[in-house]
Design an enzyme around this catalytic site. Structure first.
Site, PDB file in Angstrom:
ATOM      1  N   LYS A 177       0.590  -1.336   0.306  1.00 59.17           N
ATOM      2  CA  LYS A 177      -0.062  -0.006   0.091  1.00 59.17           C
ATOM      3  C   LYS A 177       0.838   1.057  -0.143  1.00 59.17           C
ATOM      4  O   LYS A 177       0.622   2.086  -1.057  1.00 59.17           O
ATOM      5  CB  LYS A 177      -0.931   0.324   1.193  1.00 59.17           C
ATOM      6  CG  LYS A 177      -2.631  -0.422   1.040  1.00 59.17           C
ATOM      7  CD  LYS A 177      -3.233  -0.606   2.532  1.00 59.17           C
ATOM      8  CE  LYS A 177      -3.941  -1.379   2.727  1.00 59.17           C
ATOM      9  NZ  LYS A 177      -4.903  -1.389   3.712  1.00 59.17           N
ATOM     10  N   ASP A 196      -8.061   2.266   4.250  1.00 56.77           N
ATOM     11  CA  ASP A 196      -8.723   0.938   4.794  1.00 56.77           C
ATOM     12  C   ASP A 196      -9.824   0.435   3.117  1.00 56.77           C
ATOM     13  O   ASP A 196     -10.541   0.981   3.330  1.00 56.77           O
ATOM     14  CB  ASP A 196      -9.843   0.446   5.813  1.00 56.77           C
ATOM     15  CG  ASP A 196     -10.124  -0.610   6.226  1.00 56.77           C
ATOM     16  OD1 ASP A 196      -9.091  -1.649   6.828  1.00 56.77           O
ATOM     17  OD2 ASP A 196     -11.209  -0.736   6.578  1.00 56.77           O
TER      18      ASP A 196
END
EC number: 3.6.1.66
Length: 195
Positions: free
Chosen positions: A13, A67
């Site tokens: 990420k 998220d």
């Protein structure tokens, strides 16, 4: 130059966000190692908000949290907000998900990414959400990406995320779509700052 801390310990990420943010006037940093925030929200947006506000307060700078997860229709939306905790490792998560779908003919799924930028005072500056529709393959395909990427085939492409170059993943992917919503708002925030 404004510092923006990526509120994640996930190297994949962090790399992806650094690539997406590289053209903005930001000093992009990873959150300190060992700093973990418990994700107690029931939605992707709630978890992104929890992480962004905690990391911003700890770092004393803006923080960007994501998220994201995979929701599979045949599994009632699972693994959902528990995507990262569905099993201990990426290969085990993939194996568990494929096992759960072994007899399923309905394999439609969605990746969702909620992004939140928070300030050190706890205020939420930006919240956006992006989605990508597709389905779960019967076997992993491709060597790129991370997480569920090898088993998520993106609608209308014939490719899993793991088979796509980063530029293509950015345009089709949930995180790229969320970032496309976030970027103009982030640019507006940066433009409004005193020089």
């Amino acid at each position: 130059m404004r510092t923006l801390v990526i509120a994640s310990g996930n190297a994949g990420k962090i790399r992806e966000f650094q690539g997406l943010l590289q053209h903005l006037p930001l000093n992009v940093q990873a959150q300190p190692q060992g700093f973990d925030v418990e994700e107690t929200g029931s939605t992707f947006a709630a978890n992104a908000r929890i992480k962004a506000t905690a990391v911003a307060a700890m770092a004393g700078s803006w923080a960007l949290a994501d998220d994201s997860g995979l929701s599979v229709n045949a599994l009632g939306g699972a693994p959902g907000v528990h995507s990262a905790r569905y099993a201990p490792t990426d290969p085990e998560r993939i194996e568990k998900l494929l096992g759960a779908l072994s007899n399923a003919s309905e394999r439609h799924a969605q990746f969702c990414a909620a992004l939140c930028v928070a300030a050190p005072d706890g205020s939420v500056l930006i919240e956006v959400e992006g989605r990508c529709d597709g389905w779960i393959t019967t076997t992993p395909r491709g060597d790129g990406g991370f997480g569920y990427d090898p088993i998520f085939e993106v609608s209308c492409t014939g490719l899993t995320f793991a088979q796509m170059p980063l530029t293509e993943k950015k345009s089709h992917g949930h995180r790229g779509k969320a970032f496309a919503l976030l970027e103009p708002q982030l640019q507006d925030l940066l433009s409004a700052e005193p020089r």
